[in-house]
Design an enzyme around this catalytic site. Structure first.
Site, PDB file in Angstrom:
ATOM      1  N   GLY A 263       0.925  -1.098  -0.020  1.00 22.91           N
ATOM      2  CA  GLY A 263       0.041  -0.017   0.219  1.00 22.91           C
ATOM      3  C   GLY A 263       0.802   1.220  -0.056  1.00 22.91           C
ATOM      4  N   SER A 264       0.317   2.358   0.251  1.00 22.19           N
ATOM      5  CA  SER A 264       0.983   3.549   0.572  1.00 22.19           C
ATOM      6  C   SER A 264       2.063   3.654   1.400  1.00 22.19           C
ATOM      7  CB  SER A 264      -0.195   4.888   0.543  1.00 22.19           C
ATOM      8  OG  SER A 264      -0.867   4.772   1.769  1.00 22.19           O
TER       9      SER A 264
ATOM     10  N   GLY B  32       1.791   2.658   5.303  1.00 29.04           N
ATOM     11  CA  GLY B  32       3.046   1.802   5.809  1.00 29.04           C
ATOM     12  C   GLY B  32       3.655   2.246   7.008  1.00 29.04           C
TER      13      GLY B  32
ATOM     14  N   GLU C 243       5.639  -3.178   0.820  1.00 31.26           N
ATOM     15  CA  GLU C 243       5.747  -3.146  -0.570  1.00 31.26           C
ATOM     16  C   GLU C 243       4.948  -1.736  -0.860  1.00 31.26           C
ATOM     17  OE1 GLU C 243       7.029  -4.564  -2.807  1.00 31.26           O
ATOM     18  OE2 GLU C 243       7.739  -6.600  -1.852  1.00 31.26           O
TER      19      GLU C 243
ATOM     20  N   CYS D   8       1.834   0.209  -9.143  1.00 36.38           N
ATOM     21  CA  CYS D   8       2.997   0.544  -8.446  1.00 36.38           C
ATOM     22  C   CYS D   8       4.506   1.052  -9.335  1.00 36.38           C
ATOM     23  CB  CYS D   8       3.528  -0.235  -7.301  1.00 36.38           C
ATOM     24  SG  CYS D   8       3.785  -1.907  -7.645  1.00 36.38           S
TER      25      CYS D   8
END
Ligand code: NAD
Length: 419
Positions: free
Chosen positions: A200-201, A205, A222, A257
């Site tokens: 995610g963002s 994170g 990630e 991403c």
């Protein structure tokens, strides 16, 4: 699991505590450690995607209007190949590895024995809603862990299908799905996990890492970033343009991403590249891309507004050279190219995560490598060239999660990448 329609019971900290207690119990029984259990679960993950291919494609289409072919290539086929690989390698992965001992410990012997971590939490993002839930789960199961999966709430059809199918096909005493958003994820994060795998963002994170730090839980984060594409003039232009457009717009309409985030090329070559990109876009999505069935929509109105804000920035006024059309009601956003936007504009500082593609021009292509490295480490960086020296310089100078020459995004299938 977020809310039981009969009891209206919300998934809160107490529910998360009971879930953890149950999973700790089944993990402690040793059930998840056996080779047979791991193989049976992996085969059933394969059965989920084989038996329910159409349900999965329909759910992703409902959530993102992603074309079936795109979902098949970027989600289902990757899950299947991860399963095949894990099933093929599991025996070897589980075997203790003999290690040479030192003369000082003669006549000792030594070996490395891999053991599971325990109970692991997987938090998925919405842009590849099946892949980002099931792919990490395959690794966790192959390693003999008990697993909780939290798919993204922004893809409700896929999230509920994952919950239904995991409940039906996998061992529900060791593998659970919790559906929900911030409240449910926060309740899960209060628990002590043995590993958290988050996609995610960066913003969330940080929240995940802070929650994990309280228990010294290791995390894999990630995250996102801005992935540059450097384009030389010494290339096969039609092929390069197809590969750039494929990595950008045929990858969830840029909501990926590792999708190309911006291009750098020379001032001289930019007009040729722009013409070729426009030509390709018209061939793929027609004269009115908002009507195309081959272009995913923007996931929700918040992300739609975020993209509009990037275009409404005064600093990019007059810089749109292609596209820009949007349909707020249907969350449709046309492939959009911007030329020579200032480096301090929003679009050059936020991760775009959508169909906008700025093109920056330089006098000498070599200058682009310093521009990239001055902006922090990208998740992926791409170069199109046939010039051997330029390729070597790119590999030596640019540090990124992954480097690809003469293509985009494909490394995700064969190589690891780090955020
Ligand atoms: P996000 O960070 O908003 O959400 C990810 C997950 O976190 C979701 O399951 C959500 O429910 C949960 N969450 C959201 N807010 C939370 C909070 N306050 N507390 C606890 N949990 C919370 O990310 P997203 O919008 O789903 O995904 C887009 C981002 O993911 C982009 O930045 C993209 O680059 C990145 N991404 C990275 C990879 C990779 O492999 N590196 C792959 C896909 C997406």
């Amino acid at each position: 699991m977020a809310e039981d329609s009969e009891t209206k019971k919300v998934f809160d900290a107490e529910a998360a505590g009971s879930l953890m207690k149950e999973l700790r119990g089944t993990y402690a029984s040793g059930k998840t450690r056996s080779y047979e259990w791991r193989v049976a679960q992996l085969k059933n993950v394969m059965k989920i995607v084989d038996d329910h291919e159409k349900d999965i494609l329909d759910a992703i289409r409902a959530d993102l209007s992603k074309p079936e072919q795109e979902s098949y290539i970027a989600e289902i086929s990757i899950v299947k190949s991860s399963c095949t690989r894990a099933l093929g390698e599991l025996n070897r992965w589980m075997k203790p590895e003999k290690v040479k001992t030192s003369i000082t410990t003669f006549p000792s012997s030594a070996e490395i024995v891999s053991e599971p971590l325990g109970v692991v939490l997987i938090i998925g993002a919405w842009n590849f809603p099946l892949l980002l839930a099931l792919d990490p789960a395959i690794g966790a199961i192959a390693a003999g862990n008990a697993v909780v999966l939290k798919p993204s709430e922004l893809c409700p059809a896929t999230s509920s299908l994952i919950a239904k199918l995991v409940g039906k096909y996998l061992d529900s005493s060791c593998i659970k799905v919790v559906e929900g958003s911030v409240a449910e994820t926060s309740a899960l994060l209060e628990q002590k996990w043995d590993k958290i795998f988050f996609t995610g963002s960066g913003r969330v994170g940080r929240i995940v890492m802070a929650a994990a730090a309280k228990h010294l839980t290791p995390v894999a984060l990630e995250l996102g970033g801005k992935c540059p594409v450097v384009v030389d003039s010494d290339i096969n232009l039609p092929v390069a343009v197809r590969r750039i457009a494929g990595g950008k717009w045929a990858s969830n309409n840029g909501q990926a991403c590792i999708a190309p985030d911006y291009i750098i090329t020379t001032k001289d070559f930019a007009p040729k590249l722009i013409d070729a990109l426009k030509h390709e876009l018209e061939a793929w999505y027609g004269k009115d891309p908002l009507e195309s069935k081959d272009l995913a929509h923007i996931v929700n109105s918040n992300h739609f507004a975020r993209l509009v804000k990037l275009l409404d920035d005064d600093k990019v006024s007059g810089k749109i050279i292609h596209g820009g059309q949007r349909d707020k009601a249907n969350l449709k956003f046309a492939p959009t190219i911007l030329l020579d936007v200032p480096e301090d504009s929003l679009v050059m500082n936020d991760e775009i995560f959508g169909p906008l593609l700025p093109i920056l021009t330089v006098d000498k292509l070599e200058d682009s490598f310093d521009m990239i490295t001055s902006r922090g480490k990208p998740l992926a960086a791409y170069l199109f060239t046939n010039n051997k020296k330029l390729k070597e310089k790119f590999v030596k100078t640019v540090s990124a999660g992954g480097l690809v020459i003469n293509d985009t995004v494909l490394h995700v299938i064969t190589l690891p990448f780090n955020s």
